[in-house]
Write a protein that holds these residues in place. Structure first.
Motif, PDB file in Angstrom:
ATOM      1  N   GLU A 145      19.224  32.359 -11.234  1.00 45.49           N
ATOM      2  CA  GLU A 145      19.284  31.009 -11.781  1.00 45.49           C
ATOM      3  C   GLU A 145      18.055  30.834 -12.662  1.00 45.49           C
ATOM      4  N   SER A 147      16.288  28.439 -16.048  1.00 42.23           N
ATOM      5  CA  SER A 147      16.333  27.246 -16.881  1.00 42.23           C
ATOM      6  C   SER A 147      15.117  27.220 -17.792  1.00 42.23           C
ATOM      7  N   GLY A 148      15.238  26.461 -18.886  1.00 41.73           N
ATOM      8  CA  GLY A 148      14.112  26.273 -19.790  1.00 41.73           C
ATOM      9  C   GLY A 148      13.728  27.501 -20.589  1.00 41.73           C
ATOM     10  N   SER A 174      21.232  33.039 -24.771  1.00 45.50           N
ATOM     11  CA  SER A 174      20.588  31.766 -24.501  1.00 45.50           C
ATOM     12  C   SER A 174      20.588  30.894 -25.754  1.00 45.50           C
ATOM     13  N   GLU A 179      19.396  24.003 -23.205  1.00 43.89           N
ATOM     14  CA  GLU A 179      20.637  24.310 -22.501  1.00 43.89           C
ATOM     15  C   GLU A 179      20.508  24.058 -21.004  1.00 43.89           C
ATOM     16  N   ALA A 180      21.652  23.892 -20.345  1.00 45.47           N
ATOM     17  CA  ALA A 180      21.673  23.642 -18.908  1.00 45.47           C
ATOM     18  C   ALA A 180      21.250  24.896 -18.145  1.00 45.47           C
ATOM     19  N   PRO A 181      20.769  24.739 -16.897  1.00 44.22           N
ATOM     20  CA  PRO A 181      20.414  25.906 -16.081  1.00 44.22           C
ATOM     21  C   PRO A 181      21.578  26.888 -15.997  1.00 44.22           C
ATOM     22  N   ARG A 183      23.491  30.214 -14.279  1.00 42.88           N
ATOM     23  CA  ARG A 183      23.667  30.911 -13.007  1.00 42.88           C
ATOM     24  C   ARG A 183      24.500  32.162 -13.237  1.00 42.88           C
TER      25      ARG A 183
END
Length: 213
Positions: A145, A147-148, A174, A179-181, A183
């Motif tokens: 997972e 993010s960022g 990416s 963008e959203a996290p 998975r």
């Protein structure tokens, strides 16, 4: 633009049968095509699983067998277990975001001898990631997972063994910090106990984040 040829090249690229020039052009295409990048991730997991299955098949044994009721039941249980792991990883990622906002050190405990967790936060860019790995007969079942991510383009999750060996576990495209996290579930030939760290890297191999226990 994603052409039929690009979609055909996905499988060849994952199987590493594209020529050097064609592979270079396809990697350039991946930077601007999330659809093909996602397909590479999906095919990569299947290819890795097939490779491990072939290596574990004893000589003289047909690696292809008819699916029976027992196999279907085991597959159903595996899917349910995967969904439970995904929910647990969402909780871990949410805790990471809270800790990051509070400015406190971010650590994730080890889940036991057969499992491992690696995590990292880049306080400058806001990038954060958690990797979990569970031991399997063929290596490790890996969940990521992240993010960022700072910057758009193709990224990879690389497992680095204690002996220095490296294995690319997953690849994705990416869109950048907004963008959203993300998975991803994947697999590695290395066992959790043999993995020293994970790294998120760009397509050119530049490290973006180093995840440690």
């Amino acid at each position: 633009m994603c052409s039929p040829q690009h979609r055909r090249d996905v499988g060849a690229y994952v199987l590493e049968v594209l020529g050097a020039a064609d592979a270079f052009r396809f990697e350039e295409h991946l930077e601007d095509c999330p659809r093909c990048a996602g397909a590479v991730v999906e095919f990569g997991g299947v290819t890795a699983a097939l490779g491990r299955y072939a290596r574990l098949t004893p000589p003289g044994v047909d690696p292809v067998a008819r699916a029976g009721p027992g196999l279907v039941r085991r597959a159903t249980r595996a899917v349910a277990a995967g969904r439970r792991r995904t929910r647990r990883r969402r909780l871990v990622m949410g805790a990471a975001a809270v800790v990051l906002a509070a400015g406190a050190p971010f650590t994730v405990p080890d889940g036991g001898s057969g499992t491992g967790r690696w995590a990292a936060v880049d306080r400058g860019s806001g990038m954060a990631a958690v990797v979990t790995a569970g031991a399997r007969e063929w290596g490790a079942e890996v969940g990521l997972e992240v993010s960022g991510v700072h910057g758009s383009g193709v990224c990879s999750l690389v497992a680095v063994g204690r002996d220095g060996d490296e294995e690319t576990v997953a690849t994705w495209s990416s869109a950048g910090p907004g963008e959203a996290p993300l998975r991803i579930d994947a697999g590695a030939a290395l066992r959790p106990g043999d993995i020293a760290r994970f790294e998120v890297r760009t397509a050119a191999g530049r490290p973006l984040l180093r995840l440690t226990r």
